[in-house]
Enzyme design. Structure first.
Site, short mmCIF file in Angstrom:
data_model
loop_
_atom_site.label_atom_id
_atom_site.label_comp_id
_atom_site.label_asym_id
_atom_site.label_seq_id
_atom_site.Cartn_x
_atom_site.Cartn_y
_atom_site.Cartn_z
N ASP A 48 0.81 -1.22 0.00
CA ASP A 48 0.00 0.00 0.00
C ASP A 48 0.84 1.27 0.00
O ASP A 48 0.36 2.32 -0.43
CB ASP A 48 -0.98 -0.02 1.17
CG ASP A 48 -2.04 -1.11 0.97
OD1 ASP A 48 -2.47 -1.32 -0.17
OD2 ASP A 48 -2.43 -1.75 1.96
N GLU A 98 3.20 0.58 -3.82
CA GLU A 98 2.44 0.41 -5.06
C GLU A 98 1.33 1.44 -5.23
O GLU A 98 0.85 1.64 -6.35
CB GLU A 98 1.83 -1.00 -5.12
CG GLU A 98 2.89 -2.07 -5.30
CD GLU A 98 2.31 -3.48 -5.43
OE1 GLU A 98 2.92 -4.30 -6.10
OE2 GLU A 98 1.25 -3.75 -4.83
N TYR A 135 -10.30 -0.72 2.30
CA TYR A 135 -9.76 -0.77 3.66
C TYR A 135 -9.30 0.59 4.15
O TYR A 135 -8.94 1.44 3.36
CB TYR A 135 -8.56 -1.73 3.66
CG TYR A 135 -8.50 -2.62 4.88
CD1 TYR A 135 -9.52 -3.50 5.18
CD2 TYR A 135 -7.41 -2.56 5.74
CE1 TYR A 135 -9.45 -4.31 6.30
CE2 TYR A 135 -7.33 -3.38 6.85
CZ TYR A 135 -8.35 -4.26 7.12
OH TYR A 135 -8.28 -5.06 8.23
N HIS A 138 -1.30 -8.20 7.36
CA HIS A 138 -0.91 -6.82 7.12
C HIS A 138 0.47 -6.65 7.72
O HIS A 138 0.60 -6.67 8.95
CB HIS A 138 -1.87 -5.84 7.78
CG HIS A 138 -3.31 -6.01 7.36
ND1 HIS A 138 -3.90 -5.22 6.41
CD2 HIS A 138 -4.25 -6.88 7.77
CE1 HIS A 138 -5.17 -5.60 6.25
NE2 HIS A 138 -5.40 -6.61 7.06
CO CO Z 1 -7.21 -7.29 7.13
#
Ligand code: CO
Length: 631
Positions: free
Chosen positions: A292, A295, A376, A428
């Site tokens: 995140d 990219e 998200y 994550h």
């Molecule tokens: Co998650």
């Protein structure tokens, strides 16, 4: 040119982020010197670091969508000149917010994509949502050399309905975003799209829980911090705020008062990378390994925050300015929130003989921003406490990335979160770059383990514990893992200084969210996100070593960043060092995470450890809230 170069808000400090006028000026200067033509785009326009007080400079990454060629420019805003122009063969720029809806539009214009939707009974394209995902590197010959976005598909039942309740499983469009064409539509078929609605928005909520009385934050005398441009002072702390499109919030020159002296701790701190690998091995899902930061850029995706909703109390907001791909500036109003929060008891003691009680309340200064990355949300909170503790608290919220059932009706590698709707296991993994300066520029990292001694003459009662300290002197020896059995932590020590107690001043890194990412060497993460393989890394501080998974992560080649740099095994003792900490959250989705996920936390703590001679908060005055009362 001069009128463009002069920013709307004159900069006052070399570390101030580029003003909107400076962003626009930088792209003008680059275009004037190296015009790439109609296909010229700007990935990054940002303050060039290290900042030069005598020469205001921008770092510009620019590319040509016609050829795919990418160049890095150093721009002197002071002299309106390009002072360096470096080609980066093979580098692929990040996916820009400007390209999100473009990718979706291109997919919807493709007849194969439209036919695949029609086969599933989906004909109203206005309800179809194709999220723009990075696609990694999977060795398909037709993908070679192209800059690609894979569109993963959902469909709303009706406008504003939560699209993620309706995954269109087994269908993706692979878009060549530079050429503006669909390369391929992959349709492996899938179950019927689940139609059940799972909405969370106020618009859809019919009844509200009763009995919640307001809790108000009251600061009758205002905030305890002072702000001068991007400089902040608060209760002994002093630092500067920065912001970049890729990292979001940056903290510079973090220092704390000790008597008359201001003592440095960190020169520069920011999130440097993150990756979200998914654990489902079929269909489109192995491609889902979103970086995140590298990219997309977590800064360009920052929210404009809302007073009284995102942020309670007496708030100071900083706006952020980021570049669009056309080289113009976009201002994100209220991108960074700064406020104080009560943090419970700082310390307390009752002398049971005299019954004299002393209690002090703790508080934190919270500097935060929230980014929306597709489905998200990531909320980043840098917390500073009165006792010198520094904490990064990341809240993960938003909507889990949903998928449909397997062909046999099973959920695959995940959890059923609604009828026909699956949340696959994923992780994550964050990496933060900490350019340390504990009590001065030259630091060393020491590993501290607690071990039980063997029984023997020195340990007759079997209670002996030893503290084993190991200085980590070179890069390879400083690639470390946490060890819960040894209650391991790391100290960042200044071995050139001593406190009044004769100790070397230090801060310790407490890895509160260490994570194990399998990262098979042939997986995308194993190849392109080597930073996940250790919880802590140490490198000599280098201005050109900023990105732990490489400078250009989108469709990157293997082994870049931390794994490559640290192979040099350079000395990292008693020198300017950067500590890199990988941590995160292992996310096996719960039904409770859907349709919107209550925030879960991960982060780390930096705590003074022999930095001060004693508790540094004895001078915090006792306080009694005038607004507290018995219920
Ligand atoms: Co998650």
């Amino acid at each position: 040119m001069d009128t463009v170069v002069t920013p709307a808000h004159a900069t006052t400090h070399p570390l101030d982020p580029l003003a909107p006028g400076e962003i626009a000026a930088a792209s003008h200067i680059v275009r004037a010197a190296h015009d790439l033509g109609a296909g010229m785009r700007f990935e990054t326009i940002v303050l060039h670091e290290p900042a030069d007080p005598a020469d205001r400079r921008a770092f510009v990454s620019t590319y040509d969508i016609a050829t795919g060629d990418l160049f890095e420019a150093t721009v002197s805003l002071t002299h309106s000149a390009v002072t360096a122009w470096v080609p980066r063969p093979g580098a692929k720029p990040r996916i820009a917010p400007d390209e999100f809806l473009l990718a979706e539009k291109l997919a919807k214009q493709d007849p194969h994509f439209v036919a695949a939707l029609a086969k599933r009974g989906i004909t109203d394209l206005s309800l179809v949502c194709a999220d723009p995902w990075s696609c990694g590197v999977f060795g398909h010959p037709d993908e070679e050399g192209r800059r690609l976005i894979q569109c993963i598909v959902w469909v709303r039942n009706r406008p504003l309905d939560n699209l993620y309740a309706h995954p269109v499983e087994g269908l993706t469009a692979l878009v060549d975003i530079n050429r503006g064409e669909v390369l391929r539509v992959d349709d492996i078929g899938g179950p019927p799209v689940p139609k059940g609605e799972s909405n969370y928005a106020e618009l859809f909520q019919k009844t509200w829980r009763k009995g919640l009385k307001p809790i108000e934050v009251v600061q009758p005398e205002g905030a305890s911090f002072t702000v001068d441009g991007y400089g902040v002072e608060w209760c002994g702390w002093k630092f500067r705020i920065g912001f970049t499109p890729r990292e979001g919030l940056v903290l510079y020159d973090l220092q704390i008062r000790d008597g008359e002296a201001m003592r440095p701790i960190i020169k520069r701190a920011a999130l440097a990378e993150m990756v979200v690998p998914y654990g489902q091995p079929t269909g489109v899902h192995p491609r889902k390994n979103a970086f995140d930061c590298g990219e997309y850029g977590i800064g360009v995706l920052a929210n404009s925050l809302t007073l009284g909703c995102d942020c309670l109390g007496t708030i100071h907001y900083f706006d952020a300015a980021v570049n669009r791909i056309d080289g113009t500036a976009q201002i994100i109003p209220n991108a960074i929130c700064m406020h104080e929060e009560d943090a419970g008891i700082l310390w307390k003691h009752t002398d049971f003989r005299s019954e004299m009680t002393d209690v002090r309340r703790n508080r934190r200064l919270v500097v935060s921003f929230i980014a929306t990355v597709g489905n998200y949300e990531y909320a980043f909170y840098w917390n500073l406490y009165l006792d010198g503790t520094i904490e990064l608290d990341i809240k993960l919220t938003g909507i889990i990335n949903t998928a449909g059932l397997m062909a046999d009706g099973s959920v695959g590698r995940g959890t059923l979160v609604a009828p026909g709707v699956v949340g696959h296991i994923h992780q994550h993994v964050f990496n933060v770059r900490l350019d340390m300066a504990v009590d001065g520029p030259n630091n060393t990292v020491t590993e501290v383990d607690t071990v039980a001694d063997e029984p023997g003459p020195e340990n007759p009662w079997f209670n002996a514990l030893s503290i084993v300290e190991t200085p980590l002197l070179t890069e390879k020896t400083a690639r470390r893992r946490t060890d819960a059995n040894a209650m391991r932590f790391w100290k960042i020590v200044n071995r050139e200084r001593r406190t009044a107690l004769g100790q070397h001043p230090a801060y310790r890194l407490v890895a509160t969210s260490a994570l194990r990412t399998p990262a098979h060497p042939r997986s995308q993460v194993g190849q392109r996100a080597g930073f996940v393989t250790h919880d802590m890394w140490v490198t000599p501080t280098r201005a050109d070593e900023r990105w732990p998974a490489g400078d250009y992560v989108n469709q990157s080649t293997p082994g870049q960043g931390l794994p490559a740099w640290t192979e040099q095994d350079r000395p990292v003792a008693d020198t300017a060092i950067t500590v890199w900490h990988s941590f995160g959250h292992n996310h096996i989705p719960r039904p409770e995470d859907f349709p919107v996920q209550p925030a879960v936390h991960c982060g780390f703590i930096l705590q003074p450890y022999g930095f001060f001679d004693r508790n540094p908060t004895l001078d915090i005055p006792p306080a009694k809230s005038a607004h507290s009362c018995c219920a």
